[in-house]
Scaffold this active site. Structure first.
Site, PDB file in Angstrom:
ATOM      1  N   ARG A  50       9.767   6.431  -8.479  1.00 50.62           N
ATOM      2  CA  ARG A  50      11.214   6.004  -8.437  1.00 50.62           C
ATOM      3  C   ARG A  50      11.724   5.907  -9.794  1.00 50.62           C
ATOM      4  NH1 ARG A  50      10.392   0.351  -6.452  1.00 50.62           N
ATOM      5  NH2 ARG A  50      11.446   0.867  -4.757  1.00 50.62           N
ATOM      6  N   LYS A 149      -5.614   3.778   1.474  1.00 48.27           N
ATOM      7  CA  LYS A 149      -6.041   2.637   1.953  1.00 48.27           C
ATOM      8  C   LYS A 149      -4.960   1.637   1.201  1.00 48.27           C
ATOM      9  CE  LYS A 149      -9.302  -0.152   0.840  1.00 48.27           C
ATOM     10  NZ  LYS A 149      -9.389  -0.584  -0.521  1.00 48.27           N
ATOM     11  N   HIS A 179     -12.485   6.415  -0.270  1.00 53.41           N
ATOM     12  CA  HIS A 179     -13.215   7.322  -1.472  1.00 53.41           C
ATOM     13  C   HIS A 179     -14.877   6.861  -1.131  1.00 53.41           C
ATOM     14  CE1 HIS A 179     -12.952   3.316  -3.542  1.00 53.41           C
ATOM     15  NE2 HIS A 179     -13.736   4.081  -4.332  1.00 53.41           N
ATOM     16  N   LYS A 183     -18.493   9.977  -2.152  1.00 51.53           N
ATOM     17  CA  LYS A 183     -19.427   9.478  -3.097  1.00 51.53           C
ATOM     18  C   LYS A 183     -20.665  10.081  -2.850  1.00 51.53           C
ATOM     19  CE  LYS A 183     -18.084   4.924  -4.376  1.00 51.53           C
ATOM     20  NZ  LYS A 183     -17.681   4.829  -5.755  1.00 51.53           N
ATOM     21  N   GLU A 217     -19.360  -5.809  -7.397  1.00 56.42           N
ATOM     22  CA  GLU A 217     -18.646  -5.370  -8.566  1.00 56.42           C
ATOM     23  C   GLU A 217     -18.812  -6.393  -9.702  1.00 56.42           C
ATOM     24  OE1 GLU A 217     -14.986  -3.038  -7.467  1.00 56.42           O
ATOM     25  OE2 GLU A 217     -14.903  -4.774  -6.201  1.00 56.42           O
ATOM     26  N   ASP A 236     -10.017  -5.646   1.991  1.00 56.08           N
ATOM     27  CA  ASP A 236      -9.913  -4.656   0.830  1.00 56.08           C
ATOM     28  C   ASP A 236     -11.439  -3.934   0.880  1.00 56.08           C
ATOM     29  OD1 ASP A 236      -8.831  -3.623  -1.722  1.00 56.08           O
ATOM     30  OD2 ASP A 236     -10.775  -4.594  -2.650  1.00 56.08           O
ATOM     31  N   HIS A 241     -14.534   0.404   3.441  1.00 59.31           N
ATOM     32  CA  HIS A 241     -15.783   1.056   2.758  1.00 59.31           C
ATOM     33  C   HIS A 241     -17.186   0.425   3.533  1.00 59.31           C
ATOM     34  CE1 HIS A 241     -12.959   2.199  -0.010  1.00 59.31           C
ATOM     35  NE2 HIS A 241     -13.054   1.157  -0.835  1.00 59.31           N
ATOM     36  N   LYS A 341     -16.340  -9.583  -6.059  1.00 60.00           N
ATOM     37  CA  LYS A 341     -16.081  -9.354  -7.278  1.00 60.00           C
ATOM     38  C   LYS A 341     -16.656 -10.341  -8.256  1.00 60.00           C
ATOM     39  CE  LYS A 341     -11.828  -6.812  -6.245  1.00 60.00           C
ATOM     40  NZ  LYS A 341     -12.734  -5.557  -6.206  1.00 60.00           N
TER      41      LYS A 341
HETATM   42  C1  BG6 Z   1     -11.012  -0.040  -3.837  1.00 60.76           C
HETATM   43  C2  BG6 Z   1     -10.883  -1.694  -3.713  1.00 60.76           C
HETATM   44  O1  BG6 Z   1     -10.870   0.454  -2.621  1.00 60.76           O
HETATM   45  O2  BG6 Z   1     -12.509  -0.096  -4.127  1.00 60.76           O
HETATM   46  C3  BG6 Z   1     -11.097  -2.156  -5.200  1.00 60.76           C
HETATM   47  O3  BG6 Z   1      -9.556  -1.695  -3.504  1.00 60.76           O
HETATM   48  C4  BG6 Z   1     -12.466  -1.918  -5.369  1.00 60.76           C
HETATM   49  O4  BG6 Z   1     -10.901  -3.548  -5.022  1.00 60.76           O
HETATM   50  C5  BG6 Z   1     -12.815  -0.428  -5.274  1.00 60.76           C
HETATM   51  O5  BG6 Z   1     -12.882  -2.360  -6.745  1.00 60.76           O
HETATM   52  C6  BG6 Z   1     -14.509  -0.135  -5.768  1.00 60.76           C
HETATM   53  O6  BG6 Z   1     -14.462   1.094  -5.666  1.00 60.76           O
HETATM   54  P1  BG6 Z   1     -15.677   1.852  -6.564  1.00 60.76           P
HETATM   55  O7  BG6 Z   1     -15.757   3.182  -6.472  1.00 60.76           O
HETATM   56  O8  BG6 Z   1     -15.574   1.440  -8.105  1.00 60.76           O
HETATM   57  O9  BG6 Z   1     -16.936   1.168  -6.105  1.00 60.76           O
END
Ligand code: BG6
Length: 492
Positions: A50, A149, A179, A183, A217, A236, A241, A341
């Site tokens: 936008r 997502k 995603h 991997k 993470e 999330d 995942h 996290k």
């Molecule tokens: C995302 C989440 O889908 O995946 C994030 O929204 C997260 O919060 C991320 O940090 C982690 O992805 P990766 O590939 O770094 O493990």
């Protein structure tokens, strides 16, 4: 040897084209595919957002972003020149009328080419953008839409998005991206299970004691607090995942590797998950939120400080769960999942712990016989490790020792590991949906997650604080130790 198979000519339209995901992941991924000669000369990338601005300005932003997100030695001026020529920018209001005529003009005369519409926006825009695409006559038979997502924040909102997008796109045109499925090591799980006869015979309740899935993470929420605080770790990370990883571990062998066969099998796992309700949520889940501590080589603020102001929030940045898959293969085998996290280490791995030996015949003093572990390390240092017990060499009596059969992918295949998005974006262009989620999968995952959310709110289960740089709240350790088991925290 890697083999680059070029994909057909495409127009790749990114809504939210100047946003974080686009600049950090999508464009670097397309750049690498371009560098490897996978894109035809006339394929184009159209960034829509936008904001005001023209193509020249946006191209400069993309250039800066690539310099930040691509290692210097991988960046080539020659590839960039080619890549930059593919880019154009359209300023439009996704949910209104402004700017759509410009997108129409850009796409005119290319109705036969593959069109990818990538939704890198908030999910409440997916439906409205789809409607606008339809009303402006932009959806061709060779179009696909990619949904990032989060796909909703509960079952009803996910269904609504699916309805709205499904009203103008056929299911086979819809690519719901997770995603993690792109991997390399996640795809390797399929190879490990279904291309080796060794494990399949042991892949069940007779031989396996339990399974652990950890996605840890070290980063905090950073600038994403606005989104994250309405989401939390369960929505999330777990809903998508971690459940996808669980599906790949627990599913039966698909008859073929085609999209629907694989997704049918994953769906059966999701449907077989034993519900966690308000009655069992206290026993089977732990929520946590990070406090200040030490991480990534320095001291870091807590979650509430990351949110800024005088934030008050009970959103979980950590979750641990114990769950069961109600199937003949898995009955009685617990799956322990955790993600968070600001944990001690960035490490994602799946640990399969086998049952102990039937009888210890070794002399006292030989040492403990630890159970065999199969560890699939997703990131970093991708690899597979099998922990075995062997004899310590040399004299001094029979001593047992844990030894690792270690397959490090970096050492075994001296090659660059492509980012998950590189593979997935090319799959979208090819129209291969195997690594994407079908509507019923997403909805089944929400159906299982929703009672946990309800259970938390009904029972008032709040977040336990944990210090940044640790493995989460002590209650998460208690969750597994209560069963006489421990989390596998040793680095590979
Ligand atoms: C995302 C989440 O889908 O995946 C994030 O929204 C997260 O919060 C991320 O940090 C982690 O992805 P990766 O590939 O770094 O493990």
């Amino acid at each position: 040897m890697q083999k680059i198979i070029p994909v057909a000519c495409f127009d790749f339209v990114v809504f939210g084209g100047t946003g974080d995901l686009s600049l950090r992941k999508l464009l670097p991924s397309l750049y690498f595919r371009d560098r490897d000669q996978q894109l035809t000369a006339d394929s184009r990338i159209i960034l829509a957002s936008r904001g005001e601005g023209d193509t020249a300005e946006i191209v400069k932003r993309v250039h800066d972003a690539l310099q930040t997100h691509i290692p210097a030695e991988e960046f080539s001026a020659e590839v960039w020149e080619r890549f930059a020529r593919r880019l154009s920018y359209v300023s439009l209001e996704a949910a209104e009328e402004r700017g759509w005529d410009r997108l129409q003009a850009l796409l005119a005369g290319r109705a036969d080419e593959i069109r990818v519409f990538y939704m890198a926006t908030a999910p409440d825009l997916f439906g409205r953008i789809s409607r606008n695409l339809h009303d402006h006559g932009l959806i061709t038979p060779a179009s696909r839409i990619v949904l990032e997502k989060p796909l909703g924040r509960d079952l009803a909102s996910a269904q609504l998005v699916n309805e709205q997008v499904g009203a103008v796109f056929a299911e086979q045109q819809i690519f719901r991206i997770d995603h993690y499925l792109g991997k390399e090591t996640v795809q390797n799980l399929m190879a490990l299970r279904f291309a080796n006869s060794l494990f399949e015979r042991l892949w069940n309740r007779d031989a396996i004691d339990h399974v652990q899935i950890t996605v840890a993470e070290t980063i905090g929420v950073g600038q994403r607090g606005g989104y994250y605080d309405h989401s939390g770790a369960l929505r999330d990370m777990v809903q998508n995942h971690l459940l996808q990883l669980l599906c790949l571990v627990a599913m039966e062998s698909p008859t073929h590797l085609d999209a629907d066969d694989v997704r049918d099998e994953k769906l059966k796992v999701l449907r077989a998950l034993k519900p966690i309700t308000h009655e069992t949520v206290g026993l089977n889940s732990v929520r946590g939120q990070y406090r200040a501590g030490a991480s990534e080589g320095g001291s870091v603020p807590g979650y509430l400080d990351d949110l800024g102001g005088n934030a008050v929030s009970d959103t979980e940045t950590f979750v641990a769960l114990k769950l069961e898959v109600n199937s003949w293969r898995w009955a009685g085998v617990p799956f322990y999942l955790r993600t968070g996290k600001r944990l001690q280490e960035k490490a994602s791995e799946i640990v399969i712990q086998f049952r102990p030996v039937a009888l210890d015949i070794f002399p006292e003093g030989a040492g403990r016989i630890d159970p065999n572990l199969l560890i699939v390390r997703l990131q970093p240092d991708e690899g597979i490790k099998l922990m075995l017990v062997s004899k310590d060499p040399g004299p001094g009596g029979l001593r047992l020792r844990n030894t690792a059969l270690n397959l490090s992918f970096a050492e075994a295949f001296k090659t660059r590991f492509p980012d998950a998005y590189e593979r997935l974006l090319m799959d979208v262009v090819r129209g291969n949906a195997t690594l994407f989620m079908r509507r019923d999968e997403v909805e089944a995952a929400w159906s299982w997650v929703e009672p946990i959310l309800e259970g938390w709110s009904r029972t008032g289960q709040t977040c336990k604080p944990y210090t940044s740089g640790t493995w989460g709240p002590s209650a998460a350790i208690a969750l597994i130790e209560r069963d006489g088991r421990t989390w596998h925290d040793e680095p590979m």
